[in-house]
Write an enzyme that holds these catalytic residues in place. Structure first.
Site, PDB file in Angstrom:
ATOM      1  N   ASP A  42      19.792  -4.355  -0.596  1.00 30.56           N
ATOM      2  CA  ASP A  42      19.064  -3.330  -0.933  1.00 30.56           C
ATOM      3  C   ASP A  42      18.694  -2.366   0.111  1.00 30.56           C
ATOM      4  O   ASP A  42      17.824  -1.055  -0.084  1.00 30.56           O
ATOM      5  CB  ASP A  42      17.523  -3.675  -1.059  1.00 30.56           C
TER       6      ASP A  42
ATOM      7  N   ASP B 136       0.680  -1.159   0.142  1.00 36.31           N
ATOM      8  CA  ASP B 136      -0.057  -0.061   0.149  1.00 36.31           C
ATOM      9  C   ASP B 136       0.845   1.385  -0.013  1.00 36.31           C
ATOM     10  O   ASP B 136       0.396   2.247  -0.167  1.00 36.31           O
ATOM     11  CB  ASP B 136      -0.806   0.011   1.366  1.00 36.31           C
TER      12      ASP B 136
END
Length: 286
Positions: free
Chosen positions: A283, A156
């Site tokens: 990452d 989201d």
């Protein structure tokens, strides 16, 4: 949940949505800073569209500023002006983009828990750009919890307030202990819930670092066998963060060795303090 009053942050009391988080000193957030006092730029856009998606933060319904780091703001040359608390909240929630900022979501890949994922990127974060600190060096201003991007996949794009406050406190604690870390500039509530295992109040953190280029940014282009982009990224990092390496016999090798040494020293500092990085994937390492 309550946050202790700390001398190096400014906190604001509030009312209404999620007011269980708003037990703070009301007096100290009457004059949050105006971002435009230190103009933005975003040098990352010069790398080209393969490196990012241009996208603005998704506005939130009812933001409230709950923590602002005055000491860090002063270090960044962000002068304080009589700006209303609601206007300050709008800036730190992404409802108002500062003049000169060019918001974007960065593309990267990464090894996650031993497995390579070629499709990552800023799925809930935005790089606003850079400001130049007094003394000449620039720092990145980055927001997390700002809504969906092209890299969100099924997420989201939002963040729960609890992790936002935890990152704020741990970042500043590590900085006070002398450990190189991202710094926390501000945190807001959004006035909206996020759905996790249950509904939780939403939050957005604004953080500061020398760079948000990651090891996974290089891996992103290596996985695509895009050597020109790897070279362009390395040149960017050297130019903006290690200009002294340009005088070495092999600047790219010198960059690699410098990053290895820096990360080893950082992890050693973590271990000295008993800090454990629970998600130490490429990452997440810059």
């Amino acid at each position: 949940m309550r946050i202790p009053h700390l001398s190096w942050v400014c906190c604001r009391s509030g009312s209404g949505h999620n007011n269980q988080y708003h037990h703070y000193d009301y007096r100290c957030c009457q004059h949050p800073f105006e971002l435009n006092t230190n103009p933005f730029k975003n040098s990352y856009v010069d790398l080209g569209r393969d490196f990012y998606q241009s996208i603005s933060p998704t506005p939130v319904r009812n933001p409230e500023l709950i923590v602002y780091n005055h000491a860090l703001g002063e270090q960044l040359g962000l002068a304080e002006t009589p700006l209303s608390a609601s206007a300050g909240a709008a800036v730190f929630a992404g409802n108002q983009v500062p003049e000169g900022a060019q918001p974007l979501a960065m593309a990267y890949s990464g090894h996650q828990f031993g497995h390579f994922n070629p499709h990552l990127g800023d799925g809930r974060a935005i790089l606003l750009g850079q400001v130049v600190r007094p003394g000449g060096n620039s720092v990145d201003i980055h927001m997390k919890g700002t809504g969906q991007t092209a890299f969100s996949r099924n997420g989201d794009g939002r963040a729960a307030l609890g992790p936002v406050l935890r990152e704020y406190l741990v970042s500043e604690a590590m900085a006070r202990l002398g450990v190189p870390t991202t710094r926390a500039l501000a945190a807001v509530t959004t006035g909206e819930d996020v759905a996790r295992e249950r509904l939780l109040p939403g939050g957005i953190i604004t953080r500061v670092a020398a760079s948000f280029v990651r090891i996974g940014t290089f891996e992103h282009f290596l996985a695509r066998n895009d050597l020109p982009s790897i070279r362009r990224l390395a040149d960017y990092v050297i130019e903006h963060h290690y200009p002294g390496l340009k005088q070495t016999e092999n600047p790219y090798l010198a960059l690699l060795e410098t990053v290895i040494e820096g990360q080893a020293a950082l992890i050693a500092q973590w271990m000295q303090l008993g800090f454990i990085h629970g998600v130490m994937n490429t990452d997440n390492m810059s």
